[in-house]
Design a protein around this motif. Structure first.
Motif, mmCIF file in Angstrom:
data_model
loop_
_atom_site.group_PDB
_atom_site.id
_atom_site.type_symbol
_atom_site.label_atom_id
_atom_site.label_comp_id
_atom_site.label_asym_id
_atom_site.label_seq_id
_atom_site.Cartn_x
_atom_site.Cartn_y
_atom_site.Cartn_z
ATOM 1 N N TYR A 40 7.183 -2.552 10.596
ATOM 2 C CA TYR A 40 5.809 -2.360 11.059
ATOM 3 C C TYR A 40 5.631 -3.194 12.318
ATOM 4 C CZ TYR A 40 4.804 -0.134 6.611
ATOM 5 O OH TYR A 40 4.809 0.727 5.543
ATOM 6 N N LEU A 52 8.704 -7.794 10.882
ATOM 7 C CA LEU A 52 9.322 -7.929 9.572
ATOM 8 C C LEU A 52 9.953 -6.590 9.190
ATOM 9 C CD1 LEU A 52 8.628 -9.740 6.607
ATOM 10 C CD2 LEU A 52 7.696 -7.454 6.291
ATOM 11 N N ALA A 95 10.486 -4.027 6.830
ATOM 12 C CA ALA A 95 10.009 -3.575 5.516
ATOM 13 C C ALA A 95 11.128 -2.856 4.774
ATOM 14 C CB ALA A 95 8.803 -2.662 5.693
ATOM 15 N N HIS A 102 8.837 -5.582 -6.769
ATOM 16 C CA HIS A 102 7.589 -6.336 -6.673
ATOM 17 C C HIS A 102 6.727 -5.816 -5.523
ATOM 18 C CE1 HIS A 102 9.903 -9.703 -8.790
ATOM 19 N NE2 HIS A 102 9.007 -9.221 -9.628
ATOM 20 N N ASN A 103 5.469 -6.213 -5.527
ATOM 21 C CA ASN A 103 4.586 -5.892 -4.403
ATOM 22 C C ASN A 103 5.198 -6.405 -3.111
ATOM 23 O OD1 ASN A 103 2.640 -4.579 -5.871
ATOM 24 N ND2 ASN A 103 1.383 -6.416 -6.168
ATOM 25 N N GLY A 104 5.187 -5.548 -2.096
ATOM 26 C CA GLY A 104 5.714 -5.952 -0.795
ATOM 27 C C GLY A 104 7.211 -5.763 -0.654
ATOM 28 N N SER A 105 7.856 -5.201 -1.676
ATOM 29 C CA SER A 105 9.318 -5.036 -1.601
ATOM 30 C C SER A 105 9.732 -3.834 -0.755
ATOM 31 C CB SER A 105 9.907 -4.921 -3.009
ATOM 32 O OG SER A 105 9.358 -3.810 -3.690
ATOM 33 N N GLY A 106 8.773 -2.966 -0.414
ATOM 34 C CA GLY A 106 9.090 -1.833 0.472
ATOM 35 C C GLY A 106 9.029 -0.466 -0.193
ATOM 36 N N LYS A 107 8.510 -0.407 -1.427
ATOM 37 C CA LYS A 107 8.496 0.860 -2.170
ATOM 38 C C LYS A 107 7.681 1.944 -1.458
ATOM 39 C CE LYS A 107 6.632 -0.946 -5.856
ATOM 40 N NZ LYS A 107 6.375 -2.310 -5.335
ATOM 41 N N SER A 108 6.456 1.586 -1.060
ATOM 42 C CA SER A 108 5.595 2.591 -0.421
ATOM 43 C C SER A 108 6.159 3.001 0.939
ATOM 44 C CB SER A 108 4.168 2.057 -0.247
ATOM 45 O OG SER A 108 3.586 1.838 -1.509
ATOM 46 N N THR A 109 6.700 2.031 1.646
ATOM 47 C CA THR A 109 7.306 2.336 2.941
ATOM 48 C C THR A 109 8.449 3.329 2.759
ATOM 49 O OG1 THR A 109 6.745 0.095 3.661
ATOM 50 C CG2 THR A 109 8.351 1.304 5.005
HETATM 51 P P1 ADP Z 1 5.342 -2.088 -1.859
HETATM 52 O O1 ADP Z 1 4.893 -0.670 -1.863
HETATM 53 O O2 ADP Z 1 6.635 -2.310 -2.581
HETATM 54 O O3 ADP Z 1 4.282 -3.026 -2.339
HETATM 55 P P2 ADP Z 1 5.187 -1.869 1.026
HETATM 56 O O4 ADP Z 1 6.150 -0.825 1.435
HETATM 57 O O5 ADP Z 1 3.754 -1.501 0.966
HETATM 58 O O6 ADP Z 1 5.672 -2.519 -0.360
HETATM 59 O O7 ADP Z 1 5.323 -3.111 2.010
HETATM 60 C C1 ADP Z 1 6.564 -3.614 2.462
HETATM 61 C C2 ADP Z 1 6.313 -4.700 3.501
HETATM 62 O O8 ADP Z 1 5.715 -4.125 4.655
HETATM 63 C C3 ADP Z 1 5.371 -5.809 3.034
HETATM 64 O O9 ADP Z 1 5.801 -7.015 3.589
HETATM 65 C C4 ADP Z 1 4.035 -5.387 3.613
HETATM 66 O O10 ADP Z 1 3.228 -6.520 3.862
HETATM 67 C C5 ADP Z 1 4.440 -4.728 4.906
HETATM 68 N N1 ADP Z 1 3.501 -3.659 5.284
HETATM 69 C C6 ADP Z 1 3.175 -2.573 4.532
HETATM 70 N N2 ADP Z 1 2.301 -1.789 5.171
HETATM 71 C C7 ADP Z 1 2.058 -2.382 6.368
HETATM 72 C C8 ADP Z 1 1.256 -2.062 7.502
HETATM 73 N N3 ADP Z 1 0.516 -0.951 7.533
HETATM 74 N N4 ADP Z 1 1.271 -2.915 8.557
HETATM 75 C C9 ADP Z 1 2.029 -4.040 8.545
HETATM 76 N N5 ADP Z 1 2.813 -4.402 7.524
HETATM 77 C C10 ADP Z 1 2.839 -3.591 6.442
#
Ligand code: ADP
Ligand code: MG
Length: 222
Positions: A14, A23, A25, A44-51
């Motif tokens: 991102y 960082l 992701a 865990h939260n922030g591990s990159g699943k949604s990305t």
């Molecule tokens: P998860 O779904 O596992 O909780 P995410 O894929 O949402 O993880 O996030 C992975 C990393 O990318 C985290 O460090 C999060 O803070 C960062 N991140 C996610 N979305 C954004 C965004 N829109 N802008 C900046 N950083 C992001």
């Protein structure tokens, strides 16, 4: 078994805040998702699943590496529509998905746009709505909206459905109903399911479990 989604050394970053390093992701992810399988992604939260999920249908494009959907490179703009038809996505927040005011229109919206004959839409809508309430979205609770968002994607019958913590807002009964439907679509129609969840019980029933940590796959990799 043929793969439906494949990533190769996939990275994603991102945009960084001022004075900060970007960082990663996703920091070099290689996953192969076989056609017709039920796959769970844990982490865990922030591990990159949604990305990761968002790269599976071209909502996010790789910074480095590749994502292929049935062999189609998601970075190829000409293939994006075909890719989106192949991989249907349900996100955490249903409000992002509900566009129409009337529930049935909302459910029918996607397949109509994809040129499915109207009787077929009717059948799919009825089937998809069987587990869903019939009210205007503004009268619905978060859980009900989430069911409708899920029904909308199920009605399209994509070859692959990705659900990103999509049942989080549902009560246990609603969650079980949606899971039963997804399992049935997987079993009876061979629809590939990628489920992002924190539920270890669901993970225990999966054909494969990928575990993400700090943007890397730490177990389940092929
Ligand atoms: P998860 O779904 O596992 O909780 P995410 O894929 O949402 O993880 O996030 C992975 C990393 O990318 C985290 O460090 C999060 O803070 C960062 N991140 C996610 N979305 C954004 C965004 N829109 N802008 C900046 N950083 C992001
Ligand atoms: Mg997430």
């Amino acid at each position: 078994m043929p793969t439906i989604i494949q990533t190769e050394n996939l990275t994603y970053a991102y945009p960084a805040e001022e004075d900060q390093k970007p960082l990663l992701a996703l920091a070099g992810v290689d996953v192969s998702i076989e056609k017709g399988t039920f796959v769970v992604v844990l982490g865990h939260n922030g591990s990159g699943k949604s990305t990761l999920a968002k790269t599976f249908n071209g909502v996010l494009l790789p910074a480095g590496g590749k994502v292929y959907v049935e062999g189609m490179d998601t970075a190829d703009e000409k293939l994006l529509l075909a890719i989106r038809r192949t991989v249907g996505m349900v996100f955490q927040n249903p409000d992002n998905q509900i566009v129409a005011n009337v529930v049935e229109e909302d459910v029918a919206f996607a397949p109509e746009n994809l040129g499915v004959p109207s009787e077929e839409i009717r059948r799919r809508v009825d089937e998809a709505l069987a587990a869903v309430v019939r009210h205007a979205p503004h009268l619905l609770s978060g859980g009900q909206k989430q069911r409708i968002a899920i029904a909308g994607v199920l009605a399209m019958e994509p070859a692959c459905i990705v659900l990103d913590e999509a049942t989080a807002m549902l009560d246990p009964v609603g969650r079980r109903e949606v899971l039963t439907t997804i399992h049935r679509l997987n079993r009876e129609k061979g629809i590939t399911v990628v489920l992002i969840t924190h539920d270890n019980e669901i993970a225990a029933q999966a054909d494969r479990v990928f575990h993400l940590k700090d943007g890397r796959i730490v177990s389940g990799q092929t």
